[in-house]
Design an enzyme around this catalytic site. Structure first.
Site, short mmCIF file in Angstrom:
data_model
loop_
_atom_site.label_atom_id
_atom_site.label_comp_id
_atom_site.label_asym_id
_atom_site.label_seq_id
_atom_site.Cartn_x
_atom_site.Cartn_y
_atom_site.Cartn_z
N GLU A 1 -31.99 3.76 -1.13
CA GLU A 1 -33.62 3.21 -1.32
C GLU A 1 -33.33 1.64 -1.72
O GLU A 1 -34.53 0.97 -1.26
CB GLU A 1 -33.93 4.01 -2.45
CG GLU A 1 -34.54 5.18 -2.23
CD GLU A 1 -33.30 6.17 -2.11
OE1 GLU A 1 -31.97 5.87 -2.66
OE2 GLU A 1 -33.52 7.11 -1.38
N HIS B 1 -38.13 16.45 -7.32
CA HIS B 1 -39.00 16.50 -5.97
C HIS B 1 -40.46 16.42 -6.48
O HIS B 1 -41.26 17.15 -5.85
CB HIS B 1 -38.57 17.61 -4.91
CG HIS B 1 -37.26 17.62 -4.42
ND1 HIS B 1 -36.04 17.76 -5.10
CD2 HIS B 1 -36.66 16.98 -3.52
CE1 HIS B 1 -35.03 17.71 -4.54
NE2 HIS B 1 -35.40 16.93 -3.30
#
Lengths: 396, 397
Positions: free
Chosen positions: A128, A200
């Site tokens: 990321e 998540h």
């Protein structure tokens, strides 16, 4: 007789039928006799446009869009549509991230690599920090870099890049107007989905609002997402675009076919009301809408619902104008209550509407704990909590 | 005199008149124009009542041991004392980070490696993610790692490790009871006068939006020693310990020599008052004291209460709400920007719980919503004049 294993014997007897609770994902379903906490019926919720007439009558759309057609799309299809428009209309648009090329884990980038080529739509390594760092560089060189972070929970390795680099580029450039990373858009699925657990389910929008320089946008529906994403791509500031993942398939509505933008940093009043203002954004709006429906019936009140749309910089005027009218306010969001969006909105409302407030501004938000798998529905505000807050505000 | 000497004298005189240009404008307060600054004067730490100028005032601060020996220490020396004490107290304590071995860029770890050895006090590569990640692993194995991030502005590469790993460790462990207590991440934070974009930030509010870590900011050497020892030896969760860097040398006071801890869940009322509550922490407390002193002279007998939060998260709601229930007015002051800062959370909570008592809206004074460029720092952070103005405004509401 072979006795079935214990878990198969834990059945719930409703009197009319028995069903096997082991096959039932208990953590993501509602209790059998719930009155308030029933699943959101996305097919009838007033938040979505169920007819093309309704979708095309949005006053924020330009005339040529309103005179066009609309088609039924869910959230990921609307995002796909926006990305496709952007890629076809501007050769400097790039789209990249983990697994983006094959279509993305949520199908938002379906067919884009095959249509626009792998030098514009491509995969990145699992990094990321690298994805966002590369995107900032590309944006500073003039590209419209749309980076995808696979889940908002994974954005933290890129936090330094976003907060110390992207947010500060324009400031550092000083009088040099050409140096910006305004073409940067970082998209990410956010929020609870029913079974996301710790990694998540997070909603980190409020973390990007304590450093100046980034715009944080969170659409509530497919039609909103298409317009806001196109606006974010065109925006001269770096934008963080959070997409409520639970709505990717659940929220289906008529979306105008033509490309269009919606105004950033403008909140929208979804429902007019006179007694109390509820401010929210993203998936909790549907919960609020359900609570409002029941509360208006039960208490005979009139509730105004505002979608912030842009979390930062946020539309203070609209919110304060509404609360000055109603005198009561509730802020609803998924992320935990401490130092969240609710804190900022409540603090600002009490500053600007102090003498008009009839009751304290309540914050209905996630409890101060992590999102464990089985307790998500107790953590994220549900219809009952919002309904209760409305009652408390009215009776204060 | 030779021509050269005359010329040199002339140049010297010219330079003397140009001298103000050579001073660091951004770090000093404006002078000249024949006017005396009334409010925005530099704080005089040697007279500040927030610091214990003699050991006799220890009794004013709950939790400080009285009657024992004490030394006059500045903030970095107090931190050094706390680290030394912790390293002596428990073999599990480790101390590492960038440049820690030679003493640290702010001298907080001076002489620790020579005393405790390089197996316990050592340098790391330049990788905040690695520093914190390693600390988490060590703490999971029972160690008490006290790591240093060289500036709070550099903590962001470690954000994932802190937020997704350290914060969630105890939750994930469930019934095993394992935790990362004893892990402390220290970092210098806040404005220093010339820090600019990357040596000035105060990110405390960001760590208060994810449950699992405590965020502690001491206001003085004696507070720092007690709070740091509590964080290392008593806490059951990781602590982010932010040290206001401008106070490292500026704040000097008597500090008890012995081992002592201060509670990590209590705010402290550092000045009693009846008509307005100011909530703050760290360096801005000194600015608040100056503003309070100036304002109280003109308030006709009304007084102002000043609260040091100390622990930013989880913060002491009881103390703050009890105070506001007496005064009816509140203000929150901090260096970081107003939007979504600590002020928002405190203001939102106060208006929720003390709605009917409030006589005025709660005021939030924070840095303006911009980055701290080098030249404009003193205009961005709340200064004495802004706090003074805020006080007057609230009193007149």
């Amino acid at each position: 007789m072979i006795r079935p294993p214990l878990h198969h014997r834990l059945v719930v007897n409703t009197g009319k039928r028995l069903y096997n609770s082991a096959l039932h994902r208990a953590y993501s379903s509602h209790p059998p006799s719930a009155r308030l906490n029933v699943p959101i019926d996305y097919a009838t919720t007033p938040i979505l446009h169920h007819t093309s007439k309704s979708a095309l009558s949005n006053p924020e759309l330009l005339t040529e869009v309103r005179n066009g057609t609309a088609s039924r799309q869910n959230l990921f299809q609307a995002v796909n549509s926006a990305l496709s428009h952007a890629l076809s209309s501007d050769p400097s648009v790039l789209l990249f991230g983990e697994d983006v090329a094959f279509g993305g884990v949520f199908r938002c980038s379906m067919n884009l690599s095959s249509e626009f080529g792998s030098d514009r739509v491509f995969n990145t390594p699992l990094s990321e920090q690298g994805i966002v760092g590369f995107a900032i560089g590309a944006a500073m060189e003039g590209a419209k870099a749309i980076a995808e972070v696979q889940f908002a929970d994974y954005v933290y390795p890129a936090f330094d890049q976003l907060v110390n680099e992207a947010a500060k580029v324009r400031f550092r450039a000083g009088a040099n107007e050409e140096q910006t990373c305004g073409g940067l858009v970082v998209r990410m699925p956010t929020g609870g989905v029913g079974h996301g657990a710790l990694y998540h389910s997070q909603s980190p929008e409020s973390l990007f609002t304590h450093i100046p320089g980034l715009r944080v946008i969170l659409p509530r529906s497919p039609a909103q997402a298409k317009g806001l994403l196109l606006a974010a791509i065109a925006c001269p500031d770096p934008c963080i675009f959070l997409e409520p993942k639970i709505l990717y398939r659940a929220a289906v509505e008529q979306v105008p076919t033509e490309p269009y933008t919606l105004p950033i940093s403008t909140a929208e009043v979804l429902k007019q009301g006179t007694d109390i203002t509820i401010i929210s954004y993203g998936a909790p709006l549907y919960t609020c809408s359900a609570a409002i429906e029941k509360a208006e019936k039960d208490f005979g009140c009139s509730v105004e619902l505002i979608d912030l749309r842009t979390i930062y910089p946020w539309d203070r005027q609209a919110v304060m104008g509404s609360v000055n009218k109603t005198g009561r306010a509730i802020v609803v969001h998924e992320s935990m209550v401490n130092a969240g969006v609710g804190a900022e909105v409540a603090a600002t409302i009490q500053e600007g509407c102090f003498l008009k407030l009839e009751a304290p501004v309540q914050r209905v938000a996630g409890w101060t704990t992590h999102m464990g798998l089985i307790y998500e529905r107790f953590n994220i505000p549900d219809v009952a909590r919002v309904y209760d807050a409305i009652r408390v505000a009215l009776n204060y | 005199m030779s021509v050269t000497m005359v010329n040199r004298l002339g140049i010297a005189r010219a330079i003397a008149t140009l001298a103000p240009l050579q001073t660091r404008n951004y770090a000093t307060h404006a002078t000249g124009h024949g006017r005396q600054r009334r409010l925005n004067t530099p704080p005089d730490f040697s007279k500040s009542s927030l610091l214990h100028q003699t050991p006799q005032t220890f009794s004013n601060t709950p939790g400080l041991p009285r009657g024992g020996a004490s030394s006059r220490l500045n903030l970095c020396q107090a931190i050094n004392s706390a680290l030394r004490t912790a390293l002596s107290e428990s073999n599990e304590v480790l101390c590492f980070g960038e440049d820690v071995a030679f003493g640290g860029v702010f001298r907080c770890t001076l002489d620790l490696q020579s005393q405790f050895g390089d197996a316990r006090v050592f340098n790391t590569p330049i990788t905040e993610q690695g520093i914190v990640g390693a600390a988490i692993g060590m703490a999971a194995e029972g160690a008490k790692p006290v790591v240093e991030i060289q500036f709070a502005d550099y903590v962001f590469p470690a954000f994932d490790q802190i937020v997704n790993e350290a914060c969630k460790f105890r939750y994930r462990e469930g019934h095993t009871g394992a935790n990362l207590g004893g892990m402390v991440i220290r970092m210098p934070s806040g404005g220093v006068g010339h820090g600019a974009l990357y040596h000035t930030q105060s990110p405390e509010s960001l760590f208060s939006h994810i449950p699992g870590v405590k965020v502690v900011i001491p206001r003085s050497p004696s507070q720092a020693k007690g709070l740091l020892l509590a964080s290392i030896l008593k806490a059951k969760d990781p602590v982010i310990f932010m040290e206001p860097k401008i106070l490292y040398r500026a704040a000097v006071e008597e500090v008890p020599d012995e081992l002592y801890t201060l509670p990590l869940d209590k705010a402290e009322i550092v000045k009693q008052g009846a008509d307005l509550t100011i909530v703050s922490y760290g360096r801005p407390l000194y600015t608040c004291m100056q503003a309070i002193a100036a304002a109280e002279k003109e308030l006709g007998g009304r007084t102002i209460e000043l609260i040091d939060l100390r622990t930013i998260y989880p913060w002491d709601r009881e103390t703050v709400l009890e105070s506001v229930s007496r005064t009816g007015r509140a203000m929150v002051v901090h260096e970081s920007m107003v939007n979504y800062g600590v002020g928002s959370e405190v203001a939102a909570t106060i208006q929720e719980q003390a709605f009917l008592i409030l006589k005025a809206p709660i005021k939030r004074l924070g840095g303006w919503t911009t980055h701290t460029g080098l030249a404009w720092e003193k205009f961005i952070f709340p200064d004495v004049a802004r706090i003074y103005d805020g006080i007057k405004e609230l009193m007149a509401f």
